[in-house]
Motif scaffolding. Structure first.
Motif, mmCIF file in Angstrom:
data_model
loop_
_atom_site.group_PDB
_atom_site.id
_atom_site.type_symbol
_atom_site.label_atom_id
_atom_site.label_comp_id
_atom_site.label_asym_id
_atom_site.label_seq_id
_atom_site.Cartn_x
_atom_site.Cartn_y
_atom_site.Cartn_z
ATOM 1 N N SER A 49 -25.655 -82.189 10.026
ATOM 2 C CA SER A 49 -25.310 -81.192 11.463
ATOM 3 C C SER A 49 -26.042 -83.115 12.359
ATOM 4 N N GLU A 50 -26.789 -83.938 11.473
ATOM 5 C CA GLU A 50 -26.829 -85.224 12.072
ATOM 6 C C GLU A 50 -25.547 -85.805 11.344
ATOM 7 N N GLU A 51 -25.356 -86.558 11.348
ATOM 8 C CA GLU A 51 -24.247 -86.642 10.364
ATOM 9 C C GLU A 51 -22.766 -86.399 10.630
ATOM 10 N N TYR A 82 -16.238 -95.101 8.590
ATOM 11 C CA TYR A 82 -17.437 -94.313 9.276
ATOM 12 C C TYR A 82 -17.681 -93.121 8.662
ATOM 13 N N TRP A 83 -16.484 -92.153 7.959
ATOM 14 C CA TRP A 83 -16.376 -91.020 7.768
ATOM 15 C C TRP A 83 -16.399 -91.097 5.813
ATOM 16 N N GLU A 84 -16.235 -91.971 5.287
ATOM 17 C CA GLU A 84 -16.159 -92.632 4.071
ATOM 18 C C GLU A 84 -17.571 -93.005 3.574
ATOM 19 N N GLU A 85 -18.759 -92.901 4.960
ATOM 20 C CA GLU A 85 -19.877 -93.349 4.316
ATOM 21 C C GLU A 85 -20.692 -92.279 4.469
ATOM 22 N N VAL A 86 -20.647 -91.263 4.932
ATOM 23 C CA VAL A 86 -21.112 -90.284 4.787
ATOM 24 C C VAL A 86 -21.474 -89.356 4.077
ATOM 25 N N ASP A 87 -22.313 -88.504 3.460
ATOM 26 C CA ASP A 87 -23.052 -86.769 2.962
ATOM 27 C C ASP A 87 -21.831 -86.172 3.060
#
Length: 272
Positions: A49-51, A82-87
């Motif tokens: 949710s934070e991501e 940004y998109w590829e950085e998050v779990d």
């Protein structure tokens, strides 16, 4: 990352059951390494949710920059980074590929609108579609977490498992076609085409003999889809929505093929 209090309305039961069917049928192996978090979704919902809040904020910053500094002053490449950085990226990819593709489509919708020098209002429209896909993806992951906790979802495999029956093979083909749409949405038409050819050679050819006995015309139709219709749609110029329509039409035919095989198997068992 910024944290926002977002109040989400409960979906209807019909939507929940429909999404459950997609989740249980649509789990796939992600490309490359994925974290253990995908098999413990509930424990990571708050971070997902934070991501998503962070992504919404960062994408908004890109559009704000475009509004203030114009096309030359805006770096659109950071959106993909940004998109590829998050779990959350692999959480949605391994559980609900259709929305995963929609998110990629949304990212490139904003990115290409900026690169084309579109009016800010048009860019904001594309941004709204992207945000909607992100929130839809988060909802899908939350629902998947509930089913996972109840033991209703199979563990995500980091290596691809081979189907053992012909109906399972047809289901696997449908999942692979979802990945074709996702790869095309990522602006990787060659990778998408490679999946199509690999799926035809290593999956469909293994079941077409049995299918010919049931419906030769259906097999011929699917062969054309695999070798002509879908590859032609993956030319890099076709819209993601149009590619998705081709894939969805193929998936309907694959469902029919699966029903024919199951019925044939039932008749054989009845005879013996």
């Amino acid at each position: 990352m910024q944290s926002l209090n977002i109040v989400r309305k409960h979906r209807g039961l019909g939507f929940a059951f429909g999404l459950f069917a997609l989740l249980t049928a649509g789990q796939v192996s992600a490309n490359g390494a994925i974290g253990d978090h995908v098999n413990d979704l509930k424990a990571h919902i708050s971070s997902y949710s934070e991501e998503v809040n962070w992504l919404v904020s960062k994408f908004d910053e890109v559009v704000d920059t475009y509004e203030k500094k114009g096309q030359k002053g805006t770096d659109t490449k950071v959106m993909v980074e940004y998109w590829e950085e998050v779990d959350f990226h692999s959480a949605i990819e391994t559980n609900y590929v259709p929305v995963y593709a929609n998110i990629w489509q949304g990212i490139f919708g904003v990115k290409q609108a900026i690169e084309a020098g579109a009016p800010v209002a048009k860019v904001r429209e594309e941004q709204a579609k992207l945000n909607q896909a992100l929130w839809q993806g988060l909802g899908a992951v939350k629902l998947a977490a509930q089913f996972q906790e109840k033991g209703l979802l199979a563990k995500v495999q980091t290596t691809e498992a081979e189907p053992t029956t012909m109906p399972e093979t047809l289901d696997d083909i449908k999942h692979r076609l979802d990945r074709v749409v996702a790869k095309y949405a990522e602006k990787l038409p060659e990778a998408a085409t490679s999946i199509v050819h690999d799926t035809y050679l290593h999956r469909f050819e293994g079941v077409e003999g049995a299918l010919i006995e049931q419906d030769a015309a259906l097999v011929e139709d699917l062969e054309k889809d695999f070798n002509v219709t879908l590859p032609q749609a993956l030319d890099g110029k076709t819209s993601v929505d149009d590619v998705r329509k081709v894939v969805e039409a193929m998936q309907v035919k694959l469902d029919k093929a699966k029903s024919l095989l199951l019925e044939a198997e039932k008749k054989r068992k009845d005879v013996f």
